[in-house]
Design a protein around this motif. Sequence first.
Motif, short mmCIF file in Angstrom:
data_model
loop_
_atom_site.label_atom_id
_atom_site.label_comp_id
_atom_site.label_asym_id
_atom_site.label_seq_id
_atom_site.Cartn_x
_atom_site.Cartn_y
_atom_site.Cartn_z
N MET A 290 42.95 43.17 53.97
CA MET A 290 41.85 42.50 53.27
C MET A 290 42.26 42.09 51.85
N THR A 291 43.22 42.79 51.28
CA THR A 291 43.71 42.37 49.96
C THR A 291 44.50 41.06 50.10
N LEU A 292 45.09 40.86 51.28
CA LEU A 292 45.85 39.62 51.52
C LEU A 292 44.90 38.46 51.79
N SER A 293 43.85 38.74 52.59
CA SER A 293 42.93 37.64 52.93
C SER A 293 42.18 37.16 51.68
N ALA A 294 41.99 38.05 50.72
CA ALA A 294 41.26 37.66 49.51
C ALA A 294 42.09 36.76 48.59
N THR A 295 43.39 36.80 48.71
CA THR A 295 44.23 36.08 47.73
C THR A 295 45.05 34.92 48.31
N ILE A 296 45.18 34.87 49.63
CA ILE A 296 46.13 33.91 50.20
C ILE A 296 45.74 32.45 49.93
N MET A 350 36.89 37.39 52.18
CA MET A 350 37.31 36.09 51.62
C MET A 350 37.27 36.09 50.09
N HIS A 351 36.67 37.11 49.49
CA HIS A 351 36.57 37.18 48.03
C HIS A 351 36.95 38.58 47.56
N ALA A 352 37.80 38.64 46.55
CA ALA A 352 38.28 39.94 46.07
C ALA A 352 37.16 40.80 45.50
N GLU A 354 34.51 41.43 46.91
CA GLU A 354 33.98 42.24 48.03
C GLU A 354 34.73 43.57 48.16
N ILE A 355 35.94 43.63 47.62
CA ILE A 355 36.71 44.87 47.69
C ILE A 355 36.88 45.50 46.30
N GLY A 356 35.97 45.13 45.41
CA GLY A 356 35.89 45.85 44.14
C GLY A 356 36.68 45.29 42.98
N VAL A 357 37.23 44.08 43.11
CA VAL A 357 38.01 43.51 42.00
C VAL A 357 37.05 42.87 40.98
N THR A 358 37.30 43.15 39.70
CA THR A 358 36.47 42.57 38.64
C THR A 358 37.36 41.78 37.66
N GLU A 359 36.72 40.91 36.89
CA GLU A 359 37.45 40.10 35.87
C GLU A 359 38.23 41.00 34.93
N GLU A 360 37.65 42.15 34.58
CA GLU A 360 38.29 43.05 33.60
C GLU A 360 39.63 43.57 34.12
N MET A 361 39.78 43.60 35.42
CA MET A 361 41.04 44.13 35.98
C MET A 361 42.20 43.14 35.88
N ILE A 362 41.88 41.85 35.64
CA ILE A 362 42.91 40.81 35.81
C ILE A 362 44.18 41.05 34.97
N PRO A 363 44.08 41.39 33.67
CA PRO A 363 45.33 41.61 32.93
C PRO A 363 46.20 42.71 33.57
N GLU A 382 49.20 31.45 35.56
CA GLU A 382 48.90 30.98 36.93
C GLU A 382 48.53 32.16 37.83
N MET A 383 49.21 33.30 37.62
CA MET A 383 48.85 34.48 38.42
C MET A 383 47.42 34.91 38.11
N ALA A 384 47.07 34.87 36.82
CA ALA A 384 45.70 35.24 36.44
C ALA A 384 44.71 34.28 37.09
N GLN A 385 45.11 33.01 37.17
CA GLN A 385 44.23 32.01 37.79
C GLN A 385 44.00 32.32 39.28
N VAL A 386 45.06 32.71 39.97
CA VAL A 386 44.91 33.07 41.39
C VAL A 386 43.91 34.22 41.51
N TYR A 387 44.07 35.24 40.67
CA TYR A 387 43.13 36.37 40.73
C TYR A 387 41.70 35.92 40.43
N ARG A 388 41.57 35.06 39.39
CA ARG A 388 40.21 34.59 39.04
C ARG A 388 39.58 33.86 40.21
N GLU A 389 40.37 32.95 40.82
CA GLU A 389 39.83 32.17 41.94
C GLU A 389 39.55 33.06 43.15
N SER A 390 40.33 34.14 43.31
CA SER A 390 40.13 35.01 44.47
C SER A 390 38.83 35.80 44.37
N ILE A 391 38.41 36.08 43.14
CA ILE A 391 37.20 36.90 42.95
C ILE A 391 35.97 36.12 43.44
#
Length: 391
Positions: A290-296, A350-352, A354-363, A382-391
Amino acid sequence: MQGNFTFHNPSKIYFGKDAVENIRGELPKYGPVVQLVYGGGSIKKNGVYDAVMRILNDCGKTVIDDGGVLPNPTVERLMEGREKARANGTDFILAVGGGSCCDYAKALSVAVWEEDPEDFWFKYYERFEKPAEDAKIVPAGCVLTMVGTGSEMNMKAVLTNTQKHWKRGGDLGPRAAFKFSVLDPAYTLSLPYDRMVAGAFDIFVHLCEQYFSGTDDCVSDDLAEGLMRSVVKNSRRAVLDPQDWEARSNLMWAAALALSTVFGCGKSGDSMVHQFGQSIGAYTGATHGMTLSATILPYYRMVLADGLPKYARFAREVWHVDPAGKTERETAEAGLDALEAWMRELGLVMHAREIGVTEEMIPGLVEGTRVRGFYRKLTREEMAQVYRESI
Ligand code: NZQ
Ligand code: ZN
């Protein structure tokens, strides 16, 4: 062109119904003390524990119980297992469970006689060394109960360092590979639905990550396309009927093959989806697939233009997208749309968030992400952008 490679996969596979009986012929090759690694208790409910214990007892083994290895095993827990092995003189390690127990067992086989336990993480997970030729390694085998990671047939072991919030895969080399792996599809039928589909998706991503690299034609890619189509077909059947033996047995063999390294022969690969997923796993402990499906999707859509011919080929060969009347980019995008539709069919995360990822975790997530792309190396932003979009 098929690039240069060395292929060596020493794990013996016993596949099929009642395949566990084969370990009666394997166990006598090793000493009497067997450390039995298992997870949180599923094997005690579905009968697998009893079946394995019967054989261990029949073979006259002294069993050291090492249960309670939870998903996403930690290096701290590994050190407890190491102490147990040293104190009892473990001769053989038998993992009964999913990728977490398998990875723990392979790491344990190397860790037991490492002189400096403090250095274990740094040596194999930061300096990425392999055990020395003459290192003492406790042999190990597995009885697999969860399909997806391919740990049963490769040399990798993924561990989490909770202090650093880092989850990483170490490649421990062929001497740490399982001596044998038992793959009985019946042992996987008790998996909850979400674990089943997360595992199917994990297989698919392993294939993608070996496929999305290189620019020309090679056997590895032809093989990967065939297996990707098979995973899509069999996952759809398993969703309709989770007890469908044909589908479940096909997925089980597909998983072992997918990360047996055969599909990566002569290729460099792009494992960024796993780097994102593992970083999330270190923070949230979420189900690996599920961590993969949220970010791919945010990642593949970000780099699509850099590897356009390969993404278009993926669309045509795996998803049967008709390129007629489309630009190469439109064809490539239609392939990712088809991937997304299949993911929704399976009911993946489909969204991170859903598995507990928050904006504060991104750094922190970016800090823990290794850059292992192919068509383009991402910047930190760009990595931060992927995380932001995944949330
Ligand atoms: O702990 P128990 O009670 O056994 O329950 C497990 C666990 O909660 C349950 N389960 C397993 N088999 C079952 C079952 N429940 C009912 N019936 C069964 N037959 O499923 C849960 C998840 O188990 P786990 O082993 O954590 O799942 P998985 O196989 O997905 O392994 C995940 C770990 O493998 C790593 C991941 O990062 C993660 O740490 N990976 C290892 C790789 C490798 N060695 O090559 C590559 C992969 O990409 C992956 O990174
Ligand atoms: Zn994986």
